[in-house]
Design an enzyme around this catalytic site. Structure first.
Site, short mmCIF file in Angstrom:
data_model
loop_
_atom_site.label_atom_id
_atom_site.label_comp_id
_atom_site.label_asym_id
_atom_site.label_seq_id
_atom_site.Cartn_x
_atom_site.Cartn_y
_atom_site.Cartn_z
N GLY A 110 1.00 -1.23 -0.29
CA GLY A 110 0.54 -0.35 0.24
C GLY A 110 0.68 1.31 -0.57
CG ASP A 130 -2.02 -7.70 -3.34
OD1 ASP A 130 -1.30 -7.30 -4.15
OD2 ASP A 130 -1.64 -8.61 -3.33
CG ASP A 157 -5.87 -12.85 -11.41
OD1 ASP A 157 -4.88 -11.68 -11.84
OD2 ASP A 157 -5.13 -14.09 -11.54
CB CYS A 230 10.81 -2.91 -8.29
SG CYS A 230 10.98 -4.21 -7.90
C1 LIG Z 1 5.21 -4.76 -6.25
S1 LIG Z 1 4.41 -5.52 -5.58
C2 LIG Z 1 3.09 -4.12 -4.60
C3 LIG Z 1 3.63 -2.86 -4.48
C4 LIG Z 1 2.48 -2.07 -4.07
N1 LIG Z 1 2.18 -1.36 -5.21
C5 LIG Z 1 3.13 -1.11 -3.42
O1 LIG Z 1 4.12 0.40 -3.41
O2 LIG Z 1 3.02 -0.95 -1.90
C6 LIG Z 1 2.91 -6.70 -6.22
C7 LIG Z 1 1.97 -6.97 -5.57
O3 LIG Z 1 1.51 -7.32 -6.92
C8 LIG Z 1 0.63 -8.82 -6.16
N2 LIG Z 1 0.26 -9.36 -6.98
C9 LIG Z 1 0.39 -10.71 -8.36
N3 LIG Z 1 0.07 -11.76 -8.96
C10 LIG Z 1 -1.05 -10.30 -8.63
C11 LIG Z 1 -2.15 -9.92 -9.24
N4 LIG Z 1 -2.53 -11.58 -10.75
N5 LIG Z 1 -3.08 -9.36 -9.04
C12 LIG Z 1 -3.22 -8.69 -8.53
N6 LIG Z 1 -1.80 -8.84 -7.50
C13 LIG Z 1 -1.04 -9.38 -7.61
C14 LIG Z 1 1.39 -9.17 -5.42
O4 LIG Z 1 0.77 -10.01 -4.09
C15 LIG Z 1 2.24 -7.99 -4.58
O5 LIG Z 1 1.53 -7.17 -3.67
#
Ligand SMILES: C[S@@+](CC[C@H](N)C(=O)[O-])C[C@H]1O[C@@H](n2cnc3c(N)ncnc32)[C@H](O)[C@@H]1O
Length: 302
Positions: A110, A130, A157, A230
Site C-alpha cells: 500500500g 491484490d 486476480d 522494480c
Molecule cells: C510490487 S508489489 C506491489 C507493491 C505496492 N504497489 C506498493 O507500493 O506497496 C506487487 C504486488 O502484486 C501482487 N500480485 C501478484 N500477482 C497479482 C495478480 N495476478 N493480481 C493482483 N495482484 C497481484 C503481489 O501480491 C504483490 O503484492
C-alpha cells in the site's frame, strides 16, 4: 549466475552501477499529507533529534538520519510512511485529481495506494486490489494508520478484475505496479536475486501482460494507465509494453520526473520493440542513489 552482468550493454557506467548495487539504500520516508504537512512532520522530527533532508525533486520525501523511522512519533501518528524514493514515482506520473476513480491493481502493502489517496486529498474513489491474501492485512493497516478513507480493498486476480460491484464501468486511471523479479531491490535485499531464473522471468512476464491488459480495458478512453516494476529485465518492462500496444487501444506518452533516467530500450537479445517504448524511463541505482526502477505512462485510446 551473475544476473546483473546481463545488463552491462544497457548501462552507461557499468562499474558505477555494480558499486551502487553493493551499497545499502538511504532511509527515505514520505510525508502523509492526509494527516500532516511537511513543516509539521519536520518539526516533530527536529523535536526527536532525528536528522532529515528533503529529496530535491519531491519536498515530501525526506531522507532520515535513522535506520528505524518506524520508532519515531511522527511515524506512529501516521504523519510519515517509509517508502523508497523510486517507489514514489508512479503516483506522481499518474497524477490523480481529487474526485477521480482510480484503480491500484497490485496494491499491497500500500505505499503507492496511500500516496495516491493523499494526492487525491482522500476524495474520489480508490480501489486497491491484490491477489495475495496475506498481503491485504498490511495494506489495510497502512491505510488505517495513514487515515485513508476513500479506499475499497479487494482480493482478486487483477487479470480478471470485474467492475460489476461498482456503479461505474471504467476508472479514470489505473496503476499497475506489477509483481516482478525484483532485481532493482538488491540494495534493500541482498538475497533478491537468489531465486532468479529465466523461466521465472517468462512466467511473471505473462502475469504482467495480463494485468496491464486488464488495466487498459478497465480505464476510460483518454484515461491514464501507469506501468511500473522494480526490475531491470526488458522481458518484464519494454516487452510487456510492446505486447499491450498490440493487444489493446493505447499509446505510450512522455512524462517528466526530475530524476536522472534513461529511455526504454527498443532491442534486447534479438527482439525488437515498438519505438515508442523509448518514452518509458529506466531509473538506475547509480544515477540518483536509489533502487532500480522502470516506469511508463500510457494513454487509453479515445
Ligand atoms: C510490487 S508489489 C506491489 C507493491 C505496492 N504497489 C506498493 O507500493 O506497496 C506487487 C504486488 O502484486 C501482487 N500480485 C501478484 N500477482 C497479482 C495478480 N495476478 N493480481 C493482483 N495482484 C497481484 C503481489 O501480491 C504483490 O503484492
Amino acid at each position: 549466475m551473475d544476473v546483473l552482468a546481463r545488463y552491462e550493454p544497457l548501462v552507461d557506467d557499468y562499474g558505477a552501477f555494480r558499486a551502487a548495487c553493493e551499497r545499502p539504500l538511504p532511509t527515505v520516508v514520505r510525508v502523509n499529507t492526509i494527516e500532516a504537512d511537511v513543516g509539521r512532520a519536520t518539526d516533530a522530527l527536529d523535536e526527536e533529534g532525528v536528522g532529515w533532508e528533503p529529496r530535491a525533486w519531491h519536498p515530501g520525501l525526506l531522507e532520515l538520519g535513522t535506520d528505524s523511522p518506524g520508532n519515531t512519533w511522527p511515524y506512529f501518528l501516521g504523519w510519515l510512511h517509509g517508502q523508497e524514493e523510486v517507489s514514489a514515482i508512479p503516483p506522481v506520473v499518474l497524477d490523480p485529481a481529487p474526485g477521480d476513480r482510480v484503480w491500484d491493481a497490485c496494491a499491497a502493502p500500500g505505499s503507492k495506494t496511500t500516496q495516491l489517496a493523499a494526492m487525491m486529498d482522500d476524495r474520489g474513489f480508490l480501489v486497491a486490489t491484490d491477489d495475495t491474501l496475506g498481503r491485504l492485512a498490511p495494506l489495510r493497516s497502512n491505510a488505517e494508520r495513514l487515515g485513508v478513507t476513500n479506499l475499497a480493498v479487494t482480493h482478486a486476480d487483477a487479470r480478471n478484475f470485474s467492475l460489476a460491484a461498482f456503479e461505474f464501468d471504467t476508472f479514470d486511471a489505473a496503476l499497475v505496479d506489477a509483481p516482478c523479479s525484483g532485481e532493482g531491490t538488491i540494495r534493500k535485499n541482498p538475497a533478491a536475486l537468489d531465486g532468479w531464473s529465466e523461466s521465472f522471468l517468462a512466467g511473471v512476464a505473462g502475469v504482467q501482460k495480463g494485468i496491464l491488459r486488464r488495466a487498459v480495458q478497465a480505464t476510460r478512453p483518454g484515461g491514464t494507465v501507469v506501468y511500473s516494476t522494480c526490475t531491470f529485465a526488458p522481458e518484464e518492462n519494454e516487452a510487456v509494453l510492446d505486447f499491450v500496444l498490440d493487444a489493446e487501444g493505447c499509446r505510450i506518452v512522455d512524462f517528466e520526473v526530475p530524476l536522472e533516467s534513461t529511455p526504454g530500450v527498443t532491442e534486447w537479445q534479438g527482439e525488437t520493440f515498438d519505438p515508442s517504448v523509448e518514452r518509458a524511463r529506466r531509473f538506475w541505482p547509480h544515477h540518483n542513489d536509489t533502487g532500480g526502477f522502470f516506469c511508463a505512462k500510457l494513454e487509453v485510446a479515445g
